[in-house]
Scaffold this motif. Structure first.
Motif, PDB file in Angstrom:
ATOM      1  N   LEU A 186      68.642  54.824  21.135  1.00  0.00           N
ATOM      2  CA  LEU A 186      67.254  55.170  21.365  1.00  0.00           C
ATOM      3  C   LEU A 186      67.063  55.245  22.866  1.00  0.00           C
ATOM      4  O   LEU A 186      67.416  54.310  23.586  1.00  0.00           O
ATOM      5  CB  LEU A 186      66.327  54.101  20.769  1.00  0.00           C
ATOM      6  N   GLU A 187      66.514  56.357  23.317  1.00  0.00           N
ATOM      7  CA  GLU A 187      66.264  56.568  24.741  1.00  0.00           C
ATOM      8  C   GLU A 187      64.757  56.714  24.943  1.00  0.00           C
ATOM      9  O   GLU A 187      64.118  57.510  24.250  1.00  0.00           O
ATOM     10  CB  GLU A 187      66.985  57.832  25.197  1.00  0.00           C
ATOM     11  N   ILE A 188      64.200  55.933  25.861  1.00  0.00           N
ATOM     12  CA  ILE A 188      62.779  55.990  26.180  1.00  0.00           C
ATOM     13  C   ILE A 188      62.662  56.220  27.683  1.00  0.00           C
ATOM     14  O   ILE A 188      63.217  55.439  28.472  1.00  0.00           O
ATOM     15  CB  ILE A 188      62.058  54.698  25.768  1.00  0.00           C
ATOM     16  N   ALA A 194      60.488  59.519  23.676  1.00  0.00           N
ATOM     17  CA  ALA A 194      61.389  58.635  22.940  1.00  0.00           C
ATOM     18  C   ALA A 194      62.183  59.523  21.996  1.00  0.00           C
ATOM     19  O   ALA A 194      61.612  60.354  21.285  1.00  0.00           O
ATOM     20  CB  ALA A 194      60.614  57.580  22.163  1.00  0.00           C
TER      21      ALA A 194
END
Length: 150
Positions: free
Chosen positions: A124-126, A55
Motif C-alpha cells: 500500500l502506497e500513500i 492511496a
C-alpha cells in the motif's frame, strides 16, 4: 487532555474532501502506472481528497530485471506498507529489506532504488500530493543484483 475539553461541543468545519468506500471488487489492478513491471489499484482517495492524497495498492507483475533506477519523488509525504512478500530498496547508500508488515516513511526528496522483490510482493502506497512527480537522479552507490524468479 483535560475533562473540560471533553465536555465542550466540537465544531466540525466542512472540508473539501468526501467520504469514500472502495470495496475489493470496485477497482481493478491496471498497468500503465509509474512502473511497467507493477500493477496498480486505485483506492479512490485522490478523488475523495481533491488531489491532496493518493492511496494505491501496488503489486509485482514481472520479475525484477533493472528495477526502478535511482530516483526521488517530489512529495511532502510518502509511506509504503508491505502487505505481502518483500522488496529490497536502496535508500541513499543503505540497503533496506521491507517485508510483510513493515512500514517505510520515505522522507521528502530521499534518493532511492527498488531493485528486488518477491513474485507475491504487494504494498500500500500513500503519497501527498496525489499528483507527485518522480525525478531520475544520480545514485550514491552501486546496487546489488536482483534475485531471479524461478
Amino acid at each position: 487532555m483535560s475533562v473540560d475539553s471533553l465536555s465542550k461541543p466540537t465544531t466540525i468545519t466542512p472540508s473539501a474532501t468526501a467520504f469514500s468506500h472502495i470495496g475489493e471488487d470496485d477497482t481493478d489492478y491496471k498497468s500503465g502506472g509509474l512502473r511497467d513491471f507493477f500493477l496498480y489499484r486505485d483506492l479512490g482517495i485522490a478523488a475523495a481528497t481533491n488531489g491532496q492524497v493518493v492511496a494505491q495498492l501496488v503489486k509485482a507483475n514481472m520479475a525484477p530485471e533493472e528495477g526502478t533506477g535511482w530516483h526521488r519523488h517530489e512529495a511532502s509525504f510518502h509511506i509504503v506498507i508491505m502487505l505481502k512478500g518483500w522488496a529490497r530498496f536502496m535508500y541513499e547508500d543503505k540497503e533496506t529489506l521491507v517485508k510483510t508488515g513493515d512500514c517505510v516513511h520515505q522522507r521528502p526528496g530521499i534518493r532511492h532504488y527498488l531493485f528486488d522483490y518477491s513474485p507475491d510482493m504487494e504494498y500500500l502506497e500513500i503519497v501527498s500530493p496525489a499528483d507527485f512527480t518522480t525525478v531520475d537522479v544520480e545514485g550514491p552507490c552501486p546496487v546489488p543484483m536482483p534475485t531471479p524468479w524461478k
